[in-house]
Design an enzyme around this catalytic site. Structure first.
Site, short mmCIF file in Angstrom:
data_model
loop_
_atom_site.label_atom_id
_atom_site.label_comp_id
_atom_site.label_asym_id
_atom_site.label_seq_id
_atom_site.Cartn_x
_atom_site.Cartn_y
_atom_site.Cartn_z
N CYS A 99 40.20 29.23 33.08
CA CYS A 99 39.44 30.45 32.97
C CYS A 99 37.74 31.00 32.00
O CYS A 99 38.70 30.31 31.47
CB CYS A 99 39.33 31.70 34.37
SG CYS A 99 41.19 32.44 33.13
N ASN A 131 41.13 33.67 30.28
CA ASN A 131 42.74 33.56 30.37
C ASN A 131 43.90 34.34 30.47
O ASN A 131 45.19 34.27 30.01
CB ASN A 131 43.40 32.70 28.87
CG ASN A 131 44.58 31.91 29.21
OD1 ASN A 131 44.93 31.74 28.38
ND2 ASN A 131 45.52 31.29 30.22
N CYS A 158 43.28 36.71 33.63
CA CYS A 158 43.63 37.05 35.23
C CYS A 158 43.70 36.00 35.13
O CYS A 158 44.75 35.99 36.02
CB CYS A 158 41.78 38.00 35.57
SG CYS A 158 41.48 39.72 34.45
N ARG A 159 42.68 35.28 35.82
CA ARG A 159 42.94 34.31 37.25
C ARG A 159 43.33 32.63 36.74
O ARG A 159 44.41 32.56 37.70
CB ARG A 159 41.83 33.84 37.84
CG ARG A 159 40.18 34.63 38.11
CD ARG A 159 39.17 35.19 38.19
NE ARG A 159 38.42 34.34 36.82
CZ ARG A 159 37.26 33.54 36.35
NH1 ARG A 159 36.61 33.49 37.09
NH2 ARG A 159 37.11 33.17 35.53
N SER A 160 43.43 32.34 35.22
CA SER A 160 44.05 31.35 35.38
C SER A 160 45.72 31.71 35.12
O SER A 160 46.69 30.70 34.73
CB SER A 160 43.35 30.47 34.05
OG SER A 160 43.14 30.74 33.04
N ASP A 213 35.80 36.15 41.23
CA ASP A 213 36.31 36.80 40.03
C ASP A 213 36.36 38.26 39.80
O ASP A 213 36.09 39.14 40.28
CB ASP A 213 35.58 36.66 39.48
CG ASP A 213 35.48 36.54 37.75
OD1 ASP A 213 36.62 37.60 37.41
OD2 ASP A 213 34.18 36.25 36.84
P1 4NP Z 1 39.38 35.94 33.35
O1 4NP Z 1 38.76 37.15 33.43
O2 4NP Z 1 38.43 34.56 32.95
O3 4NP Z 1 39.82 35.27 34.90
O4 4NP Z 1 40.15 36.02 32.37
C1 4NP Z 1 37.57 37.24 32.72
C2 4NP Z 1 38.38 38.28 31.03
C3 4NP Z 1 37.73 38.11 30.00
C4 4NP Z 1 36.01 38.92 30.38
C5 4NP Z 1 35.65 38.13 31.72
C6 4NP Z 1 36.62 37.69 32.50
N1 4NP Z 1 35.40 38.90 29.44
O5 4NP Z 1 33.63 39.25 29.66
O6 4NP Z 1 35.45 39.32 28.60
#
Ligand code: 4NP
Length: 155
Positions: free
Chosen positions: A8, A11, A13-15, A124
């Protein structure tokens, strides 16, 4: 042995949720030995950070174990060689993976929900704060992914 890398943006949340859910589903099916499962980011935004607390909370809510010690890392080019499947949460991740890997010469990159017959992004939760919908999407994708991978003898 099938080596799976979930990807994701950050790294956190989703992954990591996908990593924990897929490990849990494989364990429930008695198939843990068939897989190596990990996760990484396309960005370096969150490098070194642990799983985001609301993502951890929803895993706990559903009784899915996760590694509270693991920290976010960015995908590297050598991961493309190491893993058999590089599974993205959204289309933007796919562009990031291709940038890091220098394309997809071995056709290893997938969109998670394609396994569930839905060509769309995992919801997301970063801006919506809706971790429940993200969890549901990831669970659906991981169930379909496990079903799509042939049962094999452990190596
Ligand atoms: P992830 O979530 O990609 O599911 O881990 C996010 C984590 C950080 C950010 C965006 C989404 N960010 O913009 O920093």
């Amino acid at each position: 042995m099938t080596k799976i890398l979930f990807i994701c943006l950050g790294n956190i949340c989703r992954s990591p949720m996908a990593e924990a859910i897929m490990k849990h589903l494989a364990a429930e099916a008695g198939r843990s030995d068939e897989f190596e499962i990990a996760s990484a980011a396309v960005s370096e935004e969150e490098w070194g950070n642990p799983i985001y607390p609301p993502a951890a909370a929803i895993l706990r809510q559903y009784g899915i174990p996760y590694d509270g010690q693991r920290i976010a890392r960015q995908m590297k080019a050598s991961d493309y060689e190491k893993y058999d499947l590089i599974i993205a949460m959204d289309e933007a991740n796919i562009r990031g993976i291709r940038r890091i890997a220098g394309g997809d010469p071995d056709n290893k990159i997938r969109l998670l929900l394609d396994y569930a017959g839905e060509h769309r992004n995992v919801a997301d939760p970063w801006y919506t704060r809706d971790f429940e919908t993200a969890f549901d999407d990831i669970l659906k994708g991981c169930r379909a992914l496990l079903a799509a991978l042939p049962r094999s003898k452990a190596q």
